[in-house]
Design an enzyme around this catalytic site. Sequence first.
Site, PDB file in Angstrom:
ATOM      1  N   ARG A   1       0.803  -1.191   0.002  1.00 47.07           N
ATOM      2  CA  ARG A   1      -0.458   0.110   0.749  1.00 47.07           C
ATOM      3  C   ARG A   1       1.047   0.728   0.088  1.00 47.07           C
ATOM      4  O   ARG A   1       1.883   1.025   0.890  1.00 47.07           O
ATOM      5  CB  ARG A   1      -0.932  -0.032   1.428  1.00 47.07           C
ATOM      6  CG  ARG A   1      -2.343  -0.723   1.966  1.00 47.07           C
ATOM      7  CD  ARG A   1      -3.639  -0.259   0.498  1.00 47.07           C
ATOM      8  NE  ARG A   1      -4.367  -1.241  -0.264  1.00 47.07           N
ATOM      9  CZ  ARG A   1      -4.689  -2.625  -0.718  1.00 47.07           C
ATOM     10  NH1 ARG A   1      -3.946  -2.416  -1.679  1.00 47.07           N
ATOM     11  NH2 ARG A   1      -5.767  -2.870  -0.479  1.00 47.07           N
TER      12      ARG A   1
ATOM     13  N   HIS B   1      -0.725   0.589  -9.816  1.00 50.20           N
ATOM     14  CA  HIS B   1      -1.823  -0.308  -8.563  1.00 50.20           C
ATOM     15  C   HIS B   1      -2.463  -1.202  -9.596  1.00 50.20           C
ATOM     16  O   HIS B   1      -3.200  -1.599  -9.026  1.00 50.20           O
ATOM     17  CB  HIS B   1      -2.517   0.798  -7.880  1.00 50.20           C
ATOM     18  CG  HIS B   1      -3.001   0.131  -6.202  1.00 50.20           C
ATOM     19  ND1 HIS B   1      -4.116   0.477  -5.736  1.00 50.20           N
ATOM     20  CD2 HIS B   1      -3.265  -1.148  -6.414  1.00 50.20           C
ATOM     21  CE1 HIS B   1      -3.478  -0.113  -4.653  1.00 50.20           C
ATOM     22  NE2 HIS B   1      -3.533  -1.089  -4.960  1.00 50.20           N
TER      23      HIS B   1
HETATM   24  P1  NDP Z   1      -2.761 -11.174   4.811  1.00 49.80           P
HETATM   25  O1  NDP Z   1      -2.538 -11.588   5.892  1.00 49.80           O
HETATM   26  O2  NDP Z   1      -2.604 -12.877   4.340  1.00 49.80           O
HETATM   27  O3  NDP Z   1      -0.671 -11.492   5.346  1.00 49.80           O
HETATM   28  C1  NDP Z   1      -0.097  -9.976   5.280  1.00 49.80           C
HETATM   29  C2  NDP Z   1       0.881 -10.733   6.042  1.00 49.80           C
HETATM   30  O4  NDP Z   1       1.979  -9.500   6.382  1.00 49.80           O
HETATM   31  C3  NDP Z   1       1.191 -12.147   7.338  1.00 49.80           C
HETATM   32  O5  NDP Z   1       1.929 -12.656   7.511  1.00 49.80           O
HETATM   33  C4  NDP Z   1       1.334 -10.665   8.790  1.00 49.80           C
HETATM   34  O6  NDP Z   1       2.101 -11.361   9.055  1.00 49.80           O
HETATM   35  C5  NDP Z   1       2.491  -9.903   7.826  1.00 49.80           C
HETATM   36  N1  NDP Z   1       2.144  -8.677   9.343  1.00 49.80           N
HETATM   37  C6  NDP Z   1       1.007  -7.790   9.499  1.00 49.80           C
HETATM   38  N2  NDP Z   1       1.435  -6.662   9.952  1.00 49.80           N
HETATM   39  C7  NDP Z   1       2.653  -7.406  10.407  1.00 49.80           C
HETATM   40  C8  NDP Z   1       3.752  -6.433  10.578  1.00 49.80           C
HETATM   41  N3  NDP Z   1       3.931  -5.194  11.748  1.00 49.80           N
HETATM   42  N4  NDP Z   1       5.516  -6.556  10.072  1.00 49.80           N
HETATM   43  C9  NDP Z   1       5.747  -7.828   9.719  1.00 49.80           C
HETATM   44  N5  NDP Z   1       4.899  -8.458   9.312  1.00 49.80           N
HETATM   45  C10 NDP Z   1       3.616  -8.460   9.007  1.00 49.80           C
HETATM   46  O7  NDP Z   1      -1.736 -10.662   3.352  1.00 49.80           O
HETATM   47  P2  NDP Z   1      -1.988 -10.718   1.240  1.00 49.80           P
HETATM   48  O8  NDP Z   1      -0.651 -11.346   2.061  1.00 49.80           O
HETATM   49  O9  NDP Z   1      -3.277 -11.303   1.362  1.00 49.80           O
HETATM   50  O10 NDP Z   1      -2.046  -9.482   1.260  1.00 49.80           O
HETATM   51  C11 NDP Z   1      -1.374  -8.100   1.961  1.00 49.80           C
HETATM   52  C12 NDP Z   1      -1.054  -6.316   1.185  1.00 49.80           C
HETATM   53  O11 NDP Z   1      -0.800  -6.883   0.329  1.00 49.80           O
HETATM   54  C13 NDP Z   1      -2.732  -6.859   1.090  1.00 49.80           C
HETATM   55  O12 NDP Z   1      -2.859  -6.336   2.916  1.00 49.80           O
HETATM   56  C14 NDP Z   1      -3.002  -5.839   0.009  1.00 49.80           C
HETATM   57  O13 NDP Z   1      -2.361  -4.033   0.986  1.00 49.80           O
HETATM   58  C15 NDP Z   1      -1.598  -5.664  -1.136  1.00 49.80           C
HETATM   59  N6  NDP Z   1      -2.040  -5.776  -1.936  1.00 49.80           N
HETATM   60  C16 NDP Z   1      -1.499  -5.695  -3.153  1.00 49.80           C
HETATM   61  C17 NDP Z   1      -2.446  -5.530  -4.356  1.00 49.80           C
HETATM   62  C18 NDP Z   1      -1.350  -4.512  -5.265  1.00 49.80           C
HETATM   63  O14 NDP Z   1      -2.710  -4.701  -6.713  1.00 49.80           O
HETATM   64  N7  NDP Z   1      -0.799  -3.217  -4.894  1.00 49.80           N
HETATM   65  C19 NDP Z   1      -2.929  -6.758  -4.651  1.00 49.80           C
HETATM   66  C20 NDP Z   1      -3.476  -7.226  -3.427  1.00 49.80           C
HETATM   67  C21 NDP Z   1      -2.770  -7.215  -2.386  1.00 49.80           C
HETATM   68  P3  NDP Z   1       1.693 -12.661  10.838  1.00 49.80           P
HETATM   69  O15 NDP Z   1       1.841 -13.310   9.940  1.00 49.80           O
HETATM   70  O16 NDP Z   1       2.481 -12.783  11.463  1.00 49.80           O
HETATM   71  O17 NDP Z   1      -0.260 -12.232  10.342  1.00 49.80           O
HETATM   72  C1  OXD Z   2      -5.891  -5.415  -2.387  1.00 52.17           C
HETATM   73  C2  OXD Z   2      -5.416  -4.360  -4.023  1.00 52.17           C
HETATM   74  O1  OXD Z   2      -6.049  -5.395  -1.772  1.00 52.17           O
HETATM   75  O2  OXD Z   2      -6.329  -4.525  -5.366  1.00 52.17           O
HETATM   76  O3  OXD Z   2      -7.012  -5.681  -3.840  1.00 52.17           O
HETATM   77  O4  OXD Z   2      -4.972  -3.689  -3.681  1.00 52.17           O
END
Ligand code: NDP
Ligand code: OXD
Length: 281
Positions: free
Chosen positions: A196, A244
């Site tokens: 993000r 994005h």
């Molecule tokens: P998940 O919820 O599956 O994974 C998030 C991961 O981040 C988890 O492993 C979590 O740790 C870790 N995490 C959370 N907080 C912290 C922290 N403070 N420090 C270190 N690690 C942390 O999410 P996704 O993998 O599905 O998606 C991740 C992000 O990708 C979304 O939130 C979105 O913002 C972004 N995204 C962007 C897109 C784009 O087109 N640019 C498309 C889709 C998503 P733990 O395992 O310990 O809970």
């Molecule tokens: C999502 C994205 O989080 O598209 O789904 O960024």
Amino acid sequence: MHIEPEDVGYAAVWKPTPGALSAFPNLKAVFNLGPGVDALMADTTLPKVPIVRVAIGDLTGRMTEYVVMHVLMHHRQQPYLNQSQQNKVWAPKHQWAASEISVGVMGLGTLGRDAADVLARLGFVLPGGAQARRACRVSNVSREHAGLKDFLARTNILVCLLPLTPDTRHILNRSVFSQLNHDSPLGGPVLINAGRGGLQNEADILSCLDDGTLGAASLDVFEAEPLPTQSRFWSHPKVILSPHNAADTDPTEISAYVARQIEQFEAGRPLENVVDLTRGY
Ligand code: NDP
Ligand code: OXD
């Protein structure tokens, strides 16, 4: 067909206007039409029902493509090759092995883990090993820990796939960049952010690219989207940017996912990928 608000049991939404969901008093669940729920979490009037996020193979595969493509572009010096072609210059540079480059993935969830697996298969070094999830833990509220310092000190390319939460806002900043590893053939550490825009301190990224703290950056997300035309990112020679769209959500895949979950829930089985409201992701 006319439907009364009280007849609506499920809502599938993407960045709804804050407060809009409170018009439906009998909601049983809300489906966020993407993995990132930060926009929903900012709505203080959210109904007290499960919030479900997207975690499907189709989207995960697309994000892995984006991450691998950008790691390879930096590793294989694609910006230099593009420039050479434009200038009609035939000047191959030394090509190093993937095993000489370490890629630290911050945010090892659904998306980060898949990308990390593919990068490891390509031969890149993934710092942190079995402890990586703990090592890359970042926080705006508690102090830095030794695991994070070590993780950053071993990372040549930092891939960020974190969710945006109070803990992670602006975590991609000068302090983090200056701890990354400079001793690789890349010449300077690289940042790849597809999480993000709110995760990044954009003034820090620009000044770190300018003074060499960062060697290059691939950015898919920004604080203000669409990126304003006056932003320096558009024309910065060390930046590769995209609008994005690292991983789009396919409408057919997502509809099937939502329909399957509703069917399960109505049959008395639990919903999957329910957001933890205290963690905010
Ligand atoms: P998940 O919820 O599956 O994974 C998030 C991961 O981040 C988890 O492993 C979590 O740790 C870790 N995490 C959370 N907080 C912290 C922290 N403070 N420090 C270190 N690690 C942390 O999410 P996704 O993998 O599905 O998606 C991740 C992000 O990708 C979304 O939130 C979105 O913002 C972004 N995204 C962007 C897109 C784009 O087109 N640019 C498309 C889709 C998503 P733990 O395992 O310990 O809970
Ligand atoms: C999502 C994205 O989080 O598209 O789904 O960024």
